[in-house]
Scaffold this motif. Structure first.
Motif: not given
Length: 177
Positions: A169, A172, A175-176
Motif C-alpha cells: 500500500d 502504491k 507511485r501515485n
C-alpha cells in the motif's frame, strides 16, 4: 469466490459464482455446500454462538441441495428423477405427492446436516489454520488466493501478511504521488 481447504491432500478449492459454471458434479456441489456451512460452523466453534451473518450462505446451501435432489437426480433415496426444480414449487404446481414433497425436504435436510458435520470436522482438524486466516482477515480485511494459500500452508503468519500488505500500500501510494 469461495475458498475451502481440500482436506488431508492439502491445497484449496475455489468455487466460482454459480453463473460461471456450465458443468458441475454431485461431489463438487456437495463440497460447495460444505463450504457454505463453514461460516456458521466457525461461529459456533469460536464464539459458542451463532449470528445472522451466515444466513446468505445457508440460503445458497439449501438452494444447491434442493437442485441436487429435485433437478439433477443426485439423491440415492429419490433416484434419478427430475421433480421440476424450484420454479414449479414456487408457483404451486407440483407434479408429485405430499409424501414425495416430504421426502424431498427430508433429503435436503440430510444433505445440509451432513455438510454441516463435514465442515465441523474440517475446521476442527484445521483449527490452527482457521485461527491464522481469521486473524489475518481481522488485520487486512480481504485476502487473495495466493495470500490464502500462504496462510493456509503456514508460509506467512497473519502479522507477516499485514506487513506485506502495508508495504504494498505504501509503495502504491508513493507511485501515485
Amino acid at each position: 469466490v469461495t475458498i475451502i481447504p481440500r482436506g488431508r491432500a492439502g491445497g484449496y478449492t475455489m468455487y466460482l459464482p454459480e453463473d460461471d459454471k456450465m458443468f458441475d458434479t454431485k461431489g463438487s456441489m456437495y463440497n460447495h455446500i460444505v463450504s457454505c456451512m463453514g461460516g456458521r460452523v466457525a461461529e459456533k466453534l469460536k464464539l459458542d454462538d451463532i449470528s445472522i451473518g451466515a444466513s446468505g450462505d445457508i440460503k445458497q446451501a439449501t438452494a444447491i441441495a434442493r437442485e441436487m435432489v429435485t433437478k439433477y437426480g443426485f439423491s440415492e433415496k429419490l433416484g434419478a428423477v427430475n421433480y421440476g426444480g424450484d420454479e414449479e414449487v414456487f408457483l404451486g404446481n407440483k407434479n408429485y405427492s405430499e409424501h414425495t414433497a416430504q421426502e424431498i425436504d427430508d433429503e435436503i435436510k440430510r444433505i445440509i446436516d451432513e455438510a454441516y458435520d463435514q465442515a465441523t470436522k474440517i475446521l476442527m482438524e484445521h483449527d490452527e489454520t482457521l485461527e491464522r486466516v481469521a486473524k489475518a482477515l481481522l488485520l487486512v480485511e480481504t485476502i487473495d488466493g495466493e495470500q490464502f494459500e500462504n496462510l493456509y500452508t503456514g508460509k506467512l503468519s497473519a502479522e507477516d501478511l499485514k506487513e506485506s500488505v502495508d508495504k504494498a500500500d505504501e509503495a502504491k501510494q508513493a507511485r501515485n504521488e
